[in-house]
Design a protein around this motif. Structure first.
Motif, mmCIF file in Angstrom:
data_model
loop_
_atom_site.group_PDB
_atom_site.id
_atom_site.type_symbol
_atom_site.label_atom_id
_atom_site.label_comp_id
_atom_site.label_asym_id
_atom_site.label_seq_id
_atom_site.Cartn_x
_atom_site.Cartn_y
_atom_site.Cartn_z
ATOM 1 N N GLY A 222 12.157 -78.766 -92.477
ATOM 2 C CA GLY A 222 13.534 -78.535 -92.062
ATOM 3 C C GLY A 222 14.081 -77.216 -92.583
ATOM 4 O O GLY A 222 13.511 -76.581 -93.476
ATOM 5 N N MET A 223 15.202 -76.825 -92.034
ATOM 6 C CA MET A 223 15.820 -75.534 -92.350
ATOM 7 C C MET A 223 16.130 -75.376 -93.838
ATOM 8 O O MET A 223 16.000 -74.289 -94.386
ATOM 9 N N PHE A 224 16.529 -76.451 -94.491
ATOM 10 C CA PHE A 224 16.941 -76.354 -95.890
ATOM 11 C C PHE A 224 15.842 -76.761 -96.862
ATOM 12 O O PHE A 224 16.063 -76.802 -98.072
ATOM 13 N N ASP A 225 14.661 -77.068 -96.357
ATOM 14 C CA ASP A 225 13.525 -77.445 -97.203
ATOM 15 C C ASP A 225 12.755 -76.184 -97.584
ATOM 16 O O ASP A 225 11.737 -75.843 -96.991
ATOM 17 N N LEU A 226 13.260 -75.474 -98.591
ATOM 18 C CA LEU A 226 12.669 -74.189 -98.971
ATOM 19 C C LEU A 226 11.257 -74.343 -99.525
ATOM 20 O O LEU A 226 10.378 -73.539 -99.234
ATOM 21 N N THR A 227 11.028 -75.377 -100.317
ATOM 22 C CA THR A 227 9.687 -75.620 -100.853
ATOM 23 C C THR A 227 8.729 -75.946 -99.718
ATOM 24 O O THR A 227 7.613 -75.422 -99.664
ATOM 25 N N GLY A 228 9.159 -76.812 -98.826
ATOM 26 C CA GLY A 228 8.334 -77.175 -97.675
ATOM 27 C C GLY A 228 8.004 -75.968 -96.807
ATOM 28 O O GLY A 228 6.880 -75.835 -96.313
ATOM 29 N N LYS A 229 8.985 -75.081 -96.632
ATOM 30 C CA LYS A 229 8.748 -73.867 -95.841
ATOM 31 C C LYS A 229 7.721 -72.965 -96.509
ATOM 32 O O LYS A 229 6.857 -72.398 -95.849
ATOM 33 N N ALA A 230 7.828 -72.819 -97.830
ATOM 34 C CA ALA A 230 6.873 -71.969 -98.548
ATOM 35 C C ALA A 230 5.464 -72.535 -98.416
ATOM 36 O O ALA A 230 4.507 -71.792 -98.174
ATOM 37 N N LYS A 231 5.331 -73.841 -98.554
ATOM 38 C CA LYS A 231 4.016 -74.479 -98.402
ATOM 39 C C LYS A 231 3.481 -74.295 -96.982
ATOM 40 O O LYS A 231 2.320 -73.942 -96.780
ATOM 41 N N TYR A 232 4.340 -74.552 -96.000
ATOM 42 C CA TYR A 232 3.933 -74.437 -94.599
ATOM 43 C C TYR A 232 3.515 -73.004 -94.275
ATOM 44 O O TYR A 232 2.501 -72.767 -93.618
ATOM 45 N N ASN A 233 4.280 -72.037 -94.757
ATOM 46 C CA ASN A 233 3.967 -70.633 -94.486
ATOM 47 C C ASN A 233 2.658 -70.204 -95.145
ATOM 48 O O ASN A 233 1.896 -69.426 -94.574
ATOM 49 N N ALA A 234 2.392 -70.699 -96.348
ATOM 50 C CA ALA A 234 1.130 -70.376 -97.021
ATOM 51 C C ALA A 234 -0.042 -70.946 -96.235
ATOM 52 O O ALA A 234 -1.072 -70.281 -96.062
ATOM 53 N N TRP A 235 0.108 -72.169 -95.756
ATOM 54 C CA TRP A 235 -0.938 -72.799 -94.950
ATOM 55 C C TRP A 235 -1.081 -72.084 -93.611
ATOM 56 O O TRP A 235 -2.182 -71.821 -93.142
ATOM 57 N N SER A 236 0.045 -71.713 -93.017
ATOM 58 C CA SER A 236 0.035 -71.002 -91.741
ATOM 59 C C SER A 236 -0.723 -69.681 -91.841
ATOM 60 O O SER A 236 -1.459 -69.302 -90.924
ATOM 61 N N LYS A 237 -0.556 -68.988 -92.965
ATOM 62 C CA LYS A 237 -1.250 -67.708 -93.161
ATOM 63 C C LYS A 237 -2.760 -67.909 -93.106
ATOM 64 O O LYS A 237 -3.473 -67.142 -92.450
ATOM 65 N N LEU A 238 -3.271 -68.928 -93.790
ATOM 66 C CA LEU A 238 -4.714 -69.207 -93.742
ATOM 67 C C LEU A 238 -5.155 -69.560 -92.332
ATOM 68 O O LEU A 238 -6.217 -69.138 -91.879
ATOM 69 N N ASN A 239 -4.336 -70.339 -91.656
ATOM 70 C CA ASN A 239 -4.664 -70.733 -90.287
ATOM 71 C C ASN A 239 -4.689 -69.509 -89.378
ATOM 72 O O ASN A 239 -5.590 -69.364 -88.549
ATOM 73 N N ASP A 240 -3.714 -68.621 -89.549
ATOM 74 C CA ASP A 240 -3.646 -67.400 -88.733
ATOM 75 C C ASP A 240 -4.823 -66.470 -88.998
ATOM 76 O O ASP A 240 -5.227 -65.714 -88.122
ATOM 77 N N GLU A 241 -5.361 -66.524 -90.222
ATOM 78 C CA GLU A 241 -6.524 -65.692 -90.576
ATOM 79 C C GLU A 241 -7.839 -66.334 -90.123
ATOM 80 O O GLU A 241 -8.916 -65.819 -90.415
ATOM 81 N N ASN A 242 -7.723 -67.486 -89.427
ATOM 82 C CA ASN A 242 -8.899 -68.221 -88.940
ATOM 83 C C ASN A 242 -9.835 -68.646 -90.062
ATOM 84 O O ASN A 242 -11.051 -68.666 -89.898
ATOM 85 N N THR A 243 -9.253 -68.984 -91.209
ATOM 86 C CA THR A 243 -10.036 -69.500 -92.319
ATOM 87 C C THR A 243 -10.525 -70.893 -91.934
ATOM 88 O O THR A 243 -9.721 -71.758 -91.584
ATOM 89 N N THR A 244 -11.826 -71.107 -91.981
ATOM 90 C CA THR A 244 -12.365 -72.419 -91.630
ATOM 91 C C THR A 244 -12.149 -73.393 -92.781
ATOM 92 O O THR A 244 -11.883 -72.982 -93.919
ATOM 93 N N ALA A 245 -12.304 -74.672 -92.481
ATOM 94 C CA ALA A 245 -12.178 -75.689 -93.522
ATOM 95 C C ALA A 245 -13.230 -75.470 -94.607
ATOM 96 O O ALA A 245 -12.940 -75.585 -95.800
ATOM 97 N N SER A 246 -14.442 -75.127 -94.207
ATOM 98 C CA SER A 246 -15.505 -74.880 -95.189
ATOM 99 C C SER A 246 -15.173 -73.696 -96.084
ATOM 100 O O SER A 246 -15.371 -73.754 -97.306
ATOM 101 N N GLN A 247 -14.665 -72.618 -95.486
ATOM 102 C CA GLN A 247 -14.286 -71.445 -96.275
ATOM 103 C C GLN A 247 -13.157 -71.788 -97.239
ATOM 104 O O GLN A 247 -13.163 -71.352 -98.396
#
Length: 97
Positions: free
Chosen positions: A52-77
């Protein structure tokens, strides 16, 4: 994304991460979180709800995960990087194991 089984080294690192003598800093925690989520794909990133908009911790976690996903990091990597990170944190903070 296809299912990637957890390696024994990854599962050990997950347990070891809970036994560090000191709490890692926020950046290290975000990296641990994002590598764990990318490494397990549970749920897959595409199915993960956005925080949600006011979930700053959740946003930081989601964005960190999104960065790995955007870099095409595989589950094994991600699992390999997680193990290396936990090992470095054990050296930095000490380990009760």
């Amino acid at each position: 994304m296809t299912f990637t089984p957890k390696t024994p080294a990854f599962e050990k690192a997950v347990k070891d991460s809970r036994n560090l003598k000191a709490k890692p800093d926020n950046d290290e925690l975000l990296e641990l979180y994002s590598l764990f989520k990318q490494g397990t794909q549970d749920p897959p990133f595409a199915d993960a709800p956005k925080p949600g908009m006011f979930d700053l911790t959740g946003k930081a976690k989601y964005n960190a995960w999104s960065k790995l996903n955007d870099e095409n990091t595989t589950a094994s990597q991600a699992q390999e990087k997680y193990v290396k990170l936990v090992n470095s944190l054990k050296e930095k903070y000490g380990f009760e194991g």
